[in-house]
Design a protein around this motif. Structure first.
Motif, PDB file in Angstrom:
ATOM      1  N   ALA A 180       2.676  11.850   6.154  1.00 13.90           N
ATOM      2  CA  ALA A 180       1.439  12.236   5.465  1.00 13.90           C
ATOM      3  C   ALA A 180       1.049  11.177   4.444  1.00 13.90           C
ATOM      4  CB  ALA A 180       1.612  13.593   4.789  1.00 13.90           C
ATOM      5  N   VAL A 181       2.049  10.660   3.746  1.00 17.62           N
ATOM      6  CA  VAL A 181       1.782   9.626   2.743  1.00 17.62           C
ATOM      7  C   VAL A 181       1.229   8.378   3.422  1.00 17.62           C
ATOM      8  CG1 VAL A 181       2.869   8.027   1.116  1.00 17.62           C
ATOM      9  CG2 VAL A 181       3.452  10.453   1.062  1.00 17.62           C
ATOM     10  N   ARG A 182       1.831   8.022   4.548  1.00 15.99           N
ATOM     11  CA  ARG A 182       1.365   6.832   5.251  1.00 15.99           C
ATOM     12  C   ARG A 182      -0.044   7.029   5.799  1.00 15.99           C
ATOM     13  NH1 ARG A 182       3.527   5.572  11.094  1.00 15.99           N
ATOM     14  NH2 ARG A 182       2.429   7.548  11.234  1.00 15.99           N
ATOM     15  N   ASP A 183      -0.242   8.143   6.480  1.00 19.69           N
ATOM     16  CA  ASP A 183      -1.530   8.371   7.112  1.00 19.69           C
ATOM     17  C   ASP A 183      -2.665   8.488   6.099  1.00 19.69           C
ATOM     18  OD1 ASP A 183      -0.179   8.268   9.460  1.00 19.69           O
ATOM     19  OD2 ASP A 183      -0.132  10.432   9.791  1.00 19.69           O
ATOM     20  N   GLY A 184      -2.320   8.931   4.902  1.00 21.00           N
ATOM     21  CA  GLY A 184      -3.336   9.032   3.872  1.00 21.00           C
ATOM     22  C   GLY A 184      -3.477   7.746   3.073  1.00 21.00           C
ATOM     23  N   HIS A 185      -2.739   6.734   3.460  1.00 19.39           N
ATOM     24  CA  HIS A 185      -2.724   5.467   2.710  1.00 19.39           C
ATOM     25  C   HIS A 185      -2.455   5.746   1.236  1.00 19.39           C
ATOM     26  CE1 HIS A 185      -4.039   2.672   5.880  1.00 19.39           C
ATOM     27  NE2 HIS A 185      -4.592   3.757   6.374  1.00 19.39           N
ATOM     28  N   GLY A 186      -1.377   6.458   1.011  1.00 17.77           N
ATOM     29  CA  GLY A 186      -1.050   6.897  -0.334  1.00 17.77           C
ATOM     30  C   GLY A 186      -1.511   8.335  -0.509  1.00 17.77           C
ATOM     31  N   ALA A 187      -0.728   9.110  -1.225  1.00 14.96           N
ATOM     32  CA  ALA A 187      -1.094  10.508  -1.431  1.00 14.96           C
ATOM     33  C   ALA A 187      -0.403  11.043  -2.674  1.00 14.96           C
ATOM     34  CB  ALA A 187      -0.701  11.342  -0.211  1.00 14.96           C
ATOM     35  N   THR A 188      -0.997  12.037  -3.280  1.00 13.43           N
ATOM     36  CA  THR A 188      -0.384  12.684  -4.435  1.00 13.43           C
ATOM     37  C   THR A 188       0.418  13.888  -3.959  1.00 13.43           C
ATOM     38  OG1 THR A 188      -2.194  14.223  -4.796  1.00 13.43           O
ATOM     39  CG2 THR A 188      -2.386  12.047  -5.818  1.00 13.43           C
ATOM     40  N   LEU A 189       1.179  14.454  -4.871  1.00  9.60           N
ATOM     41  CA  LEU A 189       1.964  15.634  -4.538  1.00  9.60           C
ATOM     42  C   LEU A 189       1.072  16.734  -3.963  1.00  9.60           C
ATOM     43  CD1 LEU A 189       4.689  17.075  -6.890  1.00  9.60           C
ATOM     44  CD2 LEU A 189       3.207  18.568  -5.593  1.00  9.60           C
ATOM     45  N   SER A 190      -0.036  16.979  -4.635  1.00 10.21           N
ATOM     46  CA  SER A 190      -0.929  18.045  -4.181  1.00 10.21           C
ATOM     47  C   SER A 190      -1.539  17.736  -2.820  1.00 10.21           C
ATOM     48  CB  SER A 190      -2.046  18.257  -5.196  1.00 10.21           C
ATOM     49  OG  SER A 190      -1.511  18.550  -6.454  1.00 10.21           O
ATOM     50  N   ASP A 191      -1.887  16.482  -2.607  1.00 11.70           N
ATOM     51  CA  ASP A 191      -2.399  16.071  -1.295  1.00 11.70           C
ATOM     52  C   ASP A 191      -1.440  16.493  -0.209  1.00 11.70           C
ATOM     53  OD1 ASP A 191      -4.564  14.834  -2.433  1.00 11.70           O
ATOM     54  OD2 ASP A 191      -3.688  12.820  -2.369  1.00 11.70           O
ATOM     55  N   VAL A 192      -0.193  16.111  -0.389  1.00  8.50           N
ATOM     56  CA  VAL A 192       0.825  16.382   0.615  1.00  8.50           C
ATOM     57  C   VAL A 192       1.041  17.879   0.784  1.00  8.50           C
ATOM     58  CG1 VAL A 192       3.232  16.063   1.235  1.00  8.50           C
ATOM     59  CG2 VAL A 192       1.973  14.189   0.171  1.00  8.50           C
ATOM     60  N   ALA A 193       1.199  18.566  -0.333  1.00  8.01           N
ATOM     61  CA  ALA A 193       1.440  20.009  -0.274  1.00  8.01           C
ATOM     62  C   ALA A 193       0.296  20.699   0.442  1.00  8.01           C
ATOM     63  CB  ALA A 193       1.616  20.568  -1.680  1.00  8.01           C
TER      64      ALA A 193
END
Lengths: 259, 259
Positions: B21-34
């Motif tokens: 998820a972090v990779r596909d979002g080109h970086g992500a925050t905790l909330s993004d991932v959750a």
DNA sequence: GGAATCGTTCACATATTCCGAACGTTTATA
DNA sequence: TATAAACGTTCGGAATATGTGAACGATTCC
């Protein structure tokens, strides 16, 4: 007993330890891993199958190997560094100019990662079958030339944080293991503009390194040129000569950077 | 209810999903991932910290990125392939000779991984900022030229196993999604010795691919040359011309292999 | 031919993960 | 300026998913 801070996810750590064991053993069987990590065979069994399913391990008969699924992630990480493509070419150029080994290294989490590596005479750019310097390798900051060059450009505060996290493990008799000795060395590096590595990482290997700083004087990485002690003369003038080639290349690179 | 076979390790899968998820979002925050994975924030919190601790993620403020710790593993996996260093140079050579994009791909677990990639005119070997073809990318076997070339050299049994595992997902209107149509195509490929990709992977992208076989007629990888449809002429003679360059390069490579 | 090793399966116990609520900060909004 | 929303973080508790060890069949080695 109350917890302090985030609780590490043990299962994930176990899976990662298994992958590490497979890599370090250049392939391993279920029993190898279970034996080395002192885990039940059934436990390892489940982890191995999960990791194979995800592509991070491959099974070849009864031995497991590191899978190519790491590539999409590592390349993503590497390409995230805006300097990577430029630095690559500089590494090739440095290797050709000096006839020695050259690499470009960046810091992450207090460790140094080789993003690109080349040997002067070799046609196999970026690749070396068994060299400890091939791309993707990870080093400590305190016992390689580029690492020390980067440390010298960081604040004392950050340096101390890095030392607290990783310590000063020795890999040869010449490794700097004393904190104040290291800080003295960093001062020297700051004054003369480049760092040296006098067999502090590997016996018989000498190198010269210098850091690349971005527009705000923040360190973005470091280049180093090195080779066997018999080829890299120890006298100051030849060291300075190599350092000059390095510094020129870095100047040229920095002038290309957006500011 | 009794289990069938090895039980997948869910926690590990969760960690990997987070990294993805972090990779596909080109970086992500905790909330993004959750949010994206529908997990509790506290759960994600623990995973993120563990992954940062292990170096597979890096934290920059409140956003997480893929860490360089993937590199030591991916490079290990890449270098394990005995053809890698040789194939690299061939990719550069092909890109220069044809003035198009060239890559070398290997199969693992039924998927195709790009080990090396180059653009003809570009000086940035092996690198392309946003190209879908840069090194490290993963493809299906059925919708790219090199993938189909490799399938054509595998036994029907293995091909079927791969299709069972991964299916025939369509990425364009031209993707082959019918199993028997694919087997017909593979037969054609076997007869003429090379495979083509007529906008089956990406609209507007055509390519030609051919497999490399080892001493025992086992497939070890495949090269492909491709480019935008406006540059890669569709007529049979120019396609054959490119195929010939490919096949010559492969012949030359195969003659170098130990046997 | 027998013993040891391999990977695999399974039931069980408990340690571990996951959740949700609450907290302190920071950021955005009224 | 006050208030609300959103963020990451902490923590107790519950459930489940993990880890174990024993037993199995197959293979390999004496």
């Amino acid at each position: 007993m109350t917890d302090d801070g985030p609780r590490p996810v043990k299962t994930t750590k176990t899976s990662l330890a298994i992958v590490r064991a497979v890599r370090d053993g250049h392939g391993a069987t279920l029993s190898d891993v279970a034996g080395r990590l002192d885990l039940a065979k059934s436990t390892v069994h489940n982890h191995l199958h999960t990791l194979v399913d995800e592509g991070f391990l491959v099974r070849d008969g009864d031995t497991y190997h590191v899978g190519l699924q790491f590539l999409p992630f590592s390349e993503h990480a590497r390409n995230r560094n805006p300097l990577y493509s430029t630095a690559r070419k500089r590494v090739y150029s440095l290797a050709e100019k000096t006839g020695n080994e050259a690499d470009f290294i960046v810091e992450e989490n207090g460790r140094a990662y080789t993003l690109e590596y080349a040997i002067g005479e070799s046609t196999a750019r970026g690749f070396s079958g068994s060299s400890p310097f091939r791309a993707g390798n990870r080093f400590y900051m305190h016992n390689c030339a580029s690492g020390k060059a980067m440390l010298a450009s960081l604040s004392d505060e950050r340096v101390r944080a890095i030392l607290d996290r990783w310590g000063l493990p020795a890999t040869t008799d010449h490794t700097i293991t004393d904190e104040s000795a290291l800080f003295d060395e960093l001062e020297t590096i700051r004054q003369r503009g480049y760092a040296t590595n006098e067999e502090e990482l590997i016996d018989g290997y000498r190198s010269v390194g210098a850091a690349v700083t971005g527009p705000d004087d923040d360190v973005v990485g470091a280049f180093s040129v090195g080779g066997p002690a018999y080829r890299m003369a120890v006298d100051e003038s030849s060291t300075r000569e190599i350092a000059q080639v390095l510094l020129d290349e870095i100047d040229s690179l920095e002038s290309e950077l957006p500011n």
